[in-house]
Design an enzyme around this catalytic site. Structure first.
Site, PDB file in Angstrom:
ATOM      1  N   LYS A  26      -9.828  22.395  24.678  1.00 33.32           N
ATOM      2  CA  LYS A  26      -9.742  20.979  24.282  1.00 33.32           C
ATOM      3  C   LYS A  26      -8.636  20.269  25.075  1.00 33.32           C
ATOM      4  O   LYS A  26      -8.838  19.168  25.578  1.00 33.32           O
ATOM      5  CB  LYS A  26      -9.492  20.887  22.771  1.00 33.32           C
ATOM      6  N   ARG A  31      -7.479  16.277  29.498  1.00 29.12           N
ATOM      7  CA  ARG A  31      -6.725  15.982  30.725  1.00 29.12           C
ATOM      8  C   ARG A  31      -7.650  15.819  31.920  1.00 29.12           C
ATOM      9  O   ARG A  31      -7.426  14.951  32.773  1.00 29.12           O
ATOM     10  CB  ARG A  31      -5.695  17.105  30.963  1.00 29.12           C
ATOM     11  N   SER A 167       6.727  19.170  22.270  1.00 29.61           N
ATOM     12  CA  SER A 167       5.385  18.597  22.137  1.00 29.61           C
ATOM     13  C   SER A 167       4.800  18.286  23.507  1.00 29.61           C
ATOM     14  O   SER A 167       5.319  17.454  24.249  1.00 29.61           O
ATOM     15  CB  SER A 167       5.446  17.309  21.307  1.00 29.61           C
ATOM     16  N   GLN A 169       2.055  16.805  23.983  1.00 22.74           N
ATOM     17  CA  GLN A 169       1.474  15.458  23.989  1.00 22.74           C
ATOM     18  C   GLN A 169       2.522  14.430  24.394  1.00 22.74           C
ATOM     19  O   GLN A 169       2.252  13.528  25.183  1.00 22.74           O
ATOM     20  CB  GLN A 169       0.904  15.139  22.604  1.00 22.74           C
ATOM     21  N   ASP A 320      -1.434  25.720  16.942  1.00 21.70           N
ATOM     22  CA  ASP A 320      -2.704  25.406  16.271  1.00 21.70           C
ATOM     23  C   ASP A 320      -3.319  26.627  15.577  1.00 21.70           C
ATOM     24  O   ASP A 320      -4.355  26.515  14.923  1.00 21.70           O
ATOM     25  CB  ASP A 320      -3.703  24.834  17.277  1.00 21.70           C
ATOM     26  N   LYS A 347      -0.124  17.577  11.536  1.00 16.22           N
ATOM     27  CA  LYS A 347      -1.363  17.809  12.295  1.00 16.22           C
ATOM     28  C   LYS A 347      -2.510  17.050  11.605  1.00 16.22           C
ATOM     29  O   LYS A 347      -2.267  16.140  10.837  1.00 16.22           O
ATOM     30  CB  LYS A 347      -1.633  19.316  12.401  1.00 16.22           C
ATOM     31  N   ARG A 395      -9.553  22.825  11.748  1.00 15.93           N
ATOM     32  CA  ARG A 395      -9.022  24.205  11.797  1.00 15.93           C
ATOM     33  C   ARG A 395      -8.906  24.809  10.390  1.00 15.93           C
ATOM     34  O   ARG A 395      -9.004  26.022  10.225  1.00 15.93           O
ATOM     35  CB  ARG A 395      -7.691  24.249  12.541  1.00 15.93           C
TER      36      ARG A 395
HETATM   37  C1  S3P Z   1      -1.838  19.483  22.457  1.00 16.88           C
HETATM   38  C2  S3P Z   1      -0.550  19.719  22.046  1.00 16.88           C
HETATM   39  C3  S3P Z   1      -0.207  20.179  20.688  1.00 16.88           C
HETATM   40  C4  S3P Z   1      -1.429  20.760  19.965  1.00 16.88           C
HETATM   41  C5  S3P Z   1      -2.636  19.891  20.110  1.00 16.88           C
HETATM   42  C6  S3P Z   1      -3.004  19.739  21.588  1.00 16.88           C
HETATM   43  C7  S3P Z   1      -2.080  18.997  23.843  1.00 16.88           C
HETATM   44  O1  S3P Z   1       0.275  19.080  19.947  1.00 16.88           O
HETATM   45  O2  S3P Z   1      -1.141  20.933  18.585  1.00 16.88           O
HETATM   46  O3  S3P Z   1      -3.741  20.456  19.430  1.00 16.88           O
HETATM   47  O4  S3P Z   1      -3.225  19.059  24.319  1.00 16.88           O
HETATM   48  O5  S3P Z   1      -1.111  18.563  24.485  1.00 16.88           O
HETATM   49  P1  S3P Z   1       1.827  18.592  20.033  1.00 16.88           P
HETATM   50  O6  S3P Z   1       2.060  18.082  21.396  1.00 16.88           O
HETATM   51  O7  S3P Z   1       1.929  17.517  18.993  1.00 16.88           O
HETATM   52  O8  S3P Z   1       2.629  19.814  19.703  1.00 16.88           O
END
Ligand code: S3P
Length: 441
Positions: A26, A31, A167, A169, A320, A347, A395
């Protein structure tokens, strides 16, 4: 059978066997679409996860001006200079899509509005908007939550920042905004988190400095004004989705399965290390590199497991996977103590609460605190026999359906629809391996 809505029930149906491919990762799928849409020219993506979260990102890329087409299982993205979309970009349940695209929109120098479903509207966006604000991005939000609007027209400047939370993200949003900022953005990551953005930026021809400094962590630097060059991406299988199949084999007596083509990037593989430490018979076979990422086939056999303590420092590499790890822990001998889980509270649901409530209903000895979860297994199949609330969290849904494949009594979930956000083939793959899950209206 695919679940379209309604609940589902899983029950014991004997050993699992055979091979199954994990669905596309995912994180990498989001990306690939975003980077392809930023790169002027055609990029081809194979193995893209066609789950709802990723399809929302594809729709957002179209609204921003890219051409995104699927032909014969291959996705082609023709990137273009982004334009301000006519309507809010709707990300439904997807935090990754929303947060990464906020950074990319800022870096592209345009404005856009962002919306999501009830779950996403409850999740924190301030963690992205604050560093973007330091770069000069002007945004309106609902107290740091969606709906968010990024306003066009500000010149962005590079930032030097420390990633307060590990993180990916947040890190990715800053890097994507940095592409359009004046100067060199520097990010210090004291605790490492998934690095797919860094790897994929390099594949799209962006120069990014990466310096590892032992215990101090990692230092990233990116000079603004760099354009992405189109490229082809082959998306490996998702280790977070594969974890449900692996767990099903670990807890179901007599099972032996192989999950093929799974991403085993060390910053994503904490779950597999942990279940091995619990006594799990899990082997990475046929290890190779694809599109700059390490990939393997994962062979898993049913195992006698024992509880362990999972260190907080490992949390980012399996963030996750805690819901499914808690299910496995319920089958193990003794106590499993999971620490460093504060991010689970924000989450798709409050996962500590969702797991604790569900396990307790299934007769498992479980306790939690603000950032920890403790499960005491009896070294045998737990009772099950409950209807578990998933709180619209994919999940949680898959974790409890996996539990019911080996528990004494079946396990039912109230809502299976969210499984389609990340693992649309979950029902089919479990059934192909010999498990039994029944969709319910
Ligand atoms: C992700 C980063 C994680 C993860 C999410 C996907 C990503 O979150 O829990 O399912 O693709 O960068 P966080 O960046 O909030 O830790």
């Amino acid at each position: 059978m695919a679940a379209q809505g309604g609940g589902a029930l899983s029950r014991k149906a004997g050993a699992l066997s055979g091979a199954a491919p994990a669905p596309g990762d995912k994180s990498i799928s989001h990306r690939a679409l975003i980077f392809g849409a930023l790169a002027c020219g055609a990029s081809r993506i194979t193995g893209l996860l066609e789950g709802d979260d990723v399809l929302r990102t594809a729709a957002a890329m179209r609204a921003l001006g890219a051409e995104v087409e699927r032909a014969g299982g291959v996705w082609q993205v023709d990137g273009a200079h982004w334009r301000t979309p006519d309507q809010a970009l709707y990300f439904a349940n997807s935090g990754t899509g929303a947060r990464l695209v906020m950074g990319a929109v800022a870096g592209a120098g345009i404005g856009a509005a962002f919306a999501g479903d009830a779950s996403l509207c409850g999740r924190p966006m301030g963690r992205v908007l604050e560093p973007l604000g330091m770069m000069g991005v002007v945004a309106k939000s609902h107290g740091g939550r969606l709906p968010v609007e990024i306003l066009a027209g500000e010149d962005l400047s590079a930032v030097q920042c420390v990633l307060a939370k590990p993180s990916a993200q947040v890190k990715s949003a800053i890097l994507l905004a940095a592409l359009g900022a004046n100067g060199v953005t520097q990010i210090h990551e004291p605790v490492l988190c998934r690095d797919h953005t860094e790897r994929m930026l390099a594949a799209f021809g962006v120069k990014l400095g990466i310096k590892d400094d032992g215990e101090a962590g990692r230092f990233l630097s990116l000079a603004g004004g760099q354009a992405l060059t189109p490229t082809n991406v082959s998306v490996p299988g998702d280790p977070s989705s594969a974890a449900f199949l692996a767990a099903a084999a670990l807890i179901t007596p007599g099972s032996e399965i192989t999950i093929t083509n799974v991403l085993v990037n060390p910053l994503r593989a904490g779950f597999y290390q942990t279940v091995r430490e619990m006594g799990g018979d899990v082997a990475f076979e046929n290890e190779r590199t694809e599109s700059g990422e390490p990939v393997a086939d994962i062979r898993v056999r049913h195992s006698v497991l024992h509880g362990i303590e999972t260190p907080a420092a490992r949390a980012p590499s399996m963030i996750d996977e805690y819901p499914i790890l808690a299910i496995i822990a319920a089958y193990a001998h003794g106590e499993t103590m999971m620490r460093g889980l504060e991010e689970l509270r924000v989450k798709e649901s409050d996962r500590i609460a969702s797991v604790e409530t569900g396990l307790a209903a299934c007769g498992v000895d479980v306790a939690s605190g603000e950032d920890w979860l403790r499960v005491r297994g009896q070294g045998q199949a737990p009772k099950g026999g409950a209807r578990v609330k998933t709180n619209h969290d994919h999940r949680i849904a898959m974790s409890f359906l996996t539990m019911g494949l080996a528990s004494a009594e079946p396990v039912e979930i109230d809502d299976a629809s969210m499984i389609a956000t990340s693992f649309p083939e979950f029902f089919q793959l479990i059934s192909r391996l010999g498990g039994e899950i029944i969709a319910r209206q």
